[in-house]
Design a protein around this motif. Sequence first.
Motif, PDB file in Angstrom:
ATOM      1  N   ARG A  81     -12.773   0.430   4.624  1.00 35.85           N
ATOM      2  CA  ARG A  81     -11.852   0.029   5.696  1.00 35.85           C
ATOM      3  C   ARG A  81     -10.436   0.472   5.340  1.00 35.85           C
ATOM      4  O   ARG A  81     -10.019   0.395   4.187  1.00 35.85           O
ATOM      5  N   LYS A  82      -9.680   0.877   6.329  1.00 34.69           N
ATOM      6  CA  LYS A  82      -8.330   1.415   6.100  1.00 34.69           C
ATOM      7  C   LYS A  82      -7.346   0.362   5.594  1.00 34.69           C
ATOM      8  O   LYS A  82      -6.326   0.703   5.018  1.00 34.69           O
ATOM      9  N   GLU A  83      -7.623  -0.917   5.804  1.00 27.97           N
ATOM     10  CA  GLU A  83      -6.711  -1.983   5.367  1.00 27.97           C
ATOM     11  C   GLU A  83      -6.961  -2.415   3.923  1.00 27.97           C
ATOM     12  O   GLU A  83      -6.192  -3.179   3.365  1.00 27.97           O
ATOM     13  N   ARG A  84      -8.028  -1.967   3.320  1.00 30.30           N
ATOM     14  CA  ARG A  84      -8.411  -2.402   1.977  1.00 30.30           C
ATOM     15  C   ARG A  84      -7.422  -1.892   0.933  1.00 30.30           C
ATOM     16  O   ARG A  84      -6.887  -0.800   1.050  1.00 30.30           O
ATOM     17  N   ASP A  85      -7.191  -2.691  -0.105  1.00 26.26           N
ATOM     18  CA  ASP A  85      -6.347  -2.267  -1.229  1.00 26.26           C
ATOM     19  C   ASP A  85      -7.133  -1.268  -2.074  1.00 26.26           C
ATOM     20  O   ASP A  85      -8.237  -1.559  -2.525  1.00 26.26           O
ATOM     21  N   LEU A  86      -6.553  -0.079  -2.274  1.00 22.91           N
ATOM     22  CA  LEU A  86      -7.197   0.967  -3.063  1.00 22.91           C
ATOM     23  C   LEU A  86      -6.368   1.259  -4.307  1.00 22.91           C
ATOM     24  O   LEU A  86      -5.147   1.383  -4.228  1.00 22.91           O
ATOM     25  N   TYR A  87      -7.030   1.369  -5.438  1.00 21.75           N
ATOM     26  CA  TYR A  87      -6.396   1.787  -6.686  1.00 21.75           C
ATOM     27  C   TYR A  87      -7.055   3.099  -7.068  1.00 21.75           C
ATOM     28  O   TYR A  87      -8.273   3.169  -7.226  1.00 21.75           O
ATOM     29  N   VAL A  88      -6.250   4.154  -7.196  1.00 22.36           N
ATOM     30  CA  VAL A  88      -6.755   5.499  -7.436  1.00 22.36           C
ATOM     31  C   VAL A  88      -6.306   5.980  -8.812  1.00 22.36           C
ATOM     32  O   VAL A  88      -5.157   5.764  -9.209  1.00 22.36           O
TER      33      VAL A  88
END
Length: 163
Positions: A81-88
């Motif tokens: 989902r586009k609202e999710r927190d992502l750590y790259v």
Amino acid sequence: MDTIQDLIVKGKDNLPDVTPTPPGFHSQATAYELKSRLEWGEPGLTIIDVRDHDAFNECRIMGAITMPMDKVPQLAEATIRKERDLYVYGSDDEQTAQAAQKLRQAGFQKVAELKGGLKAWREIEGWIEGIASNVSPGPGAYNVVERLKDFAQEKAHEKPMRP
């Protein structure tokens, strides 16, 4: 003008440390920030490893998913989902920044670049998995009291990077 989330973060920062709280989200994240969120038990984030598949299989942050650089936006759009927190994180900070930029351009709202990547994560003894790890989680891994103690120690070391 501050957003509601900014006001909440400021309010939390001004409260005494009666109840531990996880760190806020920043577009430039330290390994300590991510580890604190994981120790807090926050399920609302995804860790994306953009290194090549062999490097991912060898060793990665526990729970990370693999997304090759050339397929990052397509795979993410199909599964997250586009609202999710992502750590790259990637093989270096430059690759990490490139992947984060691709995700932001694809419309993902909360993308954090994990500064120092896997090396920084291992320096703070973050949990890893893969062929090279073969390490059990440790005696307190499933004990809430021990996890809160660990969280408090990590919180004391935390030096957040501001956006």
